[in-house]
Design an enzyme around this catalytic site. Structure first.
Site, PDB file in Angstrom:
ATOM      1  N   TYR A   1       0.787  -1.106   0.026  1.00 47.95           N
ATOM      2  CA  TYR A   1      -0.093   0.050   0.125  1.00 47.95           C
ATOM      3  C   TYR A   1       0.922   1.358   0.098  1.00 47.95           C
ATOM      4  O   TYR A   1       0.405   2.105   0.409  1.00 47.95           O
ATOM      5  CB  TYR A   1      -0.918  -0.075   1.188  1.00 47.95           C
ATOM      6  CG  TYR A   1      -2.095  -0.926   1.144  1.00 47.95           C
ATOM      7  CD1 TYR A   1      -3.019  -0.364  -0.118  1.00 47.95           C
ATOM      8  CD2 TYR A   1      -2.573  -1.947   1.893  1.00 47.95           C
ATOM      9  CE1 TYR A   1      -4.379  -1.553  -0.248  1.00 47.95           C
ATOM     10  CE2 TYR A   1      -3.397  -2.471   1.824  1.00 47.95           C
ATOM     11  CZ  TYR A   1      -4.321  -2.312   0.888  1.00 47.95           C
ATOM     12  OH  TYR A   1      -5.589  -3.213   0.349  1.00 47.95           O
TER      13      TYR A   1
ATOM     14  N   GLU B   1       2.365  -6.609  -7.360  1.00 51.79           N
ATOM     15  CA  GLU B   1       1.628  -7.122  -6.186  1.00 51.79           C
ATOM     16  C   GLU B   1       1.868  -8.555  -6.057  1.00 51.79           C
ATOM     17  O   GLU B   1       1.917  -9.390  -5.047  1.00 51.79           O
ATOM     18  CB  GLU B   1       0.138  -6.691  -6.340  1.00 51.79           C
ATOM     19  CG  GLU B   1      -0.126  -4.985  -6.028  1.00 51.79           C
ATOM     20  CD  GLU B   1      -1.395  -4.636  -6.429  1.00 51.79           C
ATOM     21  OE1 GLU B   1      -2.181  -5.313  -6.562  1.00 51.79           O
ATOM     22  OE2 GLU B   1      -1.469  -3.407  -5.955  1.00 51.79           O
TER      23      GLU B   1
ATOM     24  N   HIS C   1      -9.469  -6.766  -2.059  1.00 45.16           N
ATOM     25  CA  HIS C   1      -8.523  -5.946  -2.800  1.00 45.16           C
ATOM     26  C   HIS C   1      -8.404  -6.801  -4.321  1.00 45.16           C
ATOM     27  O   HIS C   1      -8.402  -7.618  -4.405  1.00 45.16           O
ATOM     28  CB  HIS C   1      -7.321  -5.870  -2.167  1.00 45.16           C
ATOM     29  CG  HIS C   1      -6.052  -5.268  -3.339  1.00 45.16           C
ATOM     30  ND1 HIS C   1      -5.736  -4.059  -3.333  1.00 45.16           N
ATOM     31  CD2 HIS C   1      -5.134  -5.965  -4.117  1.00 45.16           C
ATOM     32  CE1 HIS C   1      -4.959  -3.761  -4.309  1.00 45.16           C
ATOM     33  NE2 HIS C   1      -4.464  -5.010  -4.890  1.00 45.16           N
TER      34      HIS C   1
HETATM   35  P1  DAT Z   1      -9.378   0.250  -3.788  1.00 43.25           P
HETATM   36  O1  DAT Z   1      -9.167  -0.932  -2.744  1.00 43.25           O
HETATM   37  O2  DAT Z   1     -10.773   0.590  -4.412  1.00 43.25           O
HETATM   38  O3  DAT Z   1      -8.370   0.183  -4.863  1.00 43.25           O
HETATM   39  P2  DAT Z   1      -7.462   2.549  -2.618  1.00 43.25           P
HETATM   40  O4  DAT Z   1      -6.323   1.615  -3.161  1.00 43.25           O
HETATM   41  O5  DAT Z   1      -7.819   3.886  -3.204  1.00 43.25           O
HETATM   42  O6  DAT Z   1      -8.943   1.744  -3.103  1.00 43.25           O
HETATM   43  O7  DAT Z   1      -7.373   2.341  -0.995  1.00 43.25           O
HETATM   44  C1  DAT Z   1      -7.002   0.981  -0.518  1.00 43.25           C
HETATM   45  C2  DAT Z   1      -7.853   0.900   0.600  1.00 43.25           C
HETATM   46  O8  DAT Z   1      -7.990   1.997   1.840  1.00 43.25           O
HETATM   47  C3  DAT Z   1      -9.405   0.896   0.195  1.00 43.25           C
HETATM   48  O9  DAT Z   1      -9.766  -0.406  -0.215  1.00 43.25           O
HETATM   49  C4  DAT Z   1      -9.990   1.313   1.518  1.00 43.25           C
HETATM   50  C5  DAT Z   1      -9.127   2.134   2.151  1.00 43.25           C
HETATM   51  N1  DAT Z   1      -9.470   3.585   1.685  1.00 43.25           N
HETATM   52  C6  DAT Z   1      -9.175   4.176   0.634  1.00 43.25           C
HETATM   53  N2  DAT Z   1      -9.425   5.656   0.700  1.00 43.25           N
HETATM   54  C7  DAT Z   1     -10.263   5.763   1.797  1.00 43.25           C
HETATM   55  C8  DAT Z   1     -10.608   6.981   2.600  1.00 43.25           C
HETATM   56  N3  DAT Z   1     -10.773   8.019   2.041  1.00 43.25           N
HETATM   57  N4  DAT Z   1     -10.909   6.832   3.908  1.00 43.25           N
HETATM   58  C9  DAT Z   1     -10.832   5.677   4.461  1.00 43.25           C
HETATM   59  N5  DAT Z   1     -10.407   4.412   4.076  1.00 43.25           N
HETATM   60  C10 DAT Z   1      -9.969   4.498   2.745  1.00 43.25           C
HETATM   61 MG    MG Z   2      -6.209   0.458  -4.798  1.00 44.38          MG
END
Ligand code: DAT
Ligand code: MG
Length: 145
Positions: free
Chosen positions: A53, A134, A123
């Protein structure tokens, strides 16, 4: 549509494992027509999730995200198929489970739990580059395959 066989990394996150939704996620992936080519239940280290992440390092939900991902075992799998990266993201639904479309994994199976980080069951890699990166993180034993 052009042929574009891809691989994607899918994780069933700790909330999905706790709620016994591993089979449900696998069912949706398989009935869509994708092939699962590798699968394992693991409890990775904090360092591994920090690398996975890394794009979110510094955001307010980063620490809660790591803590959540460390809160129990996860199931990691590789799914394969034509345009599987886009296809699984569509099956998963949007990040926020409250507004994710019904019919999607997140839309059907998750909701806002009032936590600092969104808990949304799965994920899925978001690009070919992310998928390669990944898969190497979660399946280092497959290197060269
Ligand atoms: P995704 O899993 O849809 O690819 P991401 O990569 O933007 O989303 O974020 C990774 C994870 O972090 C996501 O599944 C949930 C959490 N997350 C993302 N944006 C967030 C936010 N604004 N507030 C709280 N948790 C969040
Ligand atoms: Mg993501």
């Amino acid at each position: 549509m052009a042929v574009s066989i891809e691989r994607t990394l899918i994780l069933v996150k700790p909330d999905g494992v706790r709620r016994a939704l591993v089979g449900e996620v696998i069912r949706r992936v398989e009935t869509k027509g994708y092939q699962i080519s590798a699968l394992k239940m693991i409890q990775p280290t904090r360092d591994l999730f920090a690398v996975h992440y890394a794009e979110h390092d510094g955001k307010p939900f980063f620490e809660p995200l790591l803590e959540f991902m460390l809160s129990g075992p996860i199931v990691a799998m590789i799914a394969e198929g034509n345009r599987v990266i886009e296809g699984f993201r569509k099956l998963a639904g949007t990040t926020d489970p409250t507004t994710a479309e019904p019919g999607t994994i997140r839309g059907d199976l998750a909701r806002d739990q009032g936590t600092k980080v969104v808990q949304n069951i799965v994920h899925g890699s978001d690009s070919v580059e992310s998928a390669n990166r990944e898969i190497a993180i979660f399946f280092p034993e497959l290197k060269g395959n």
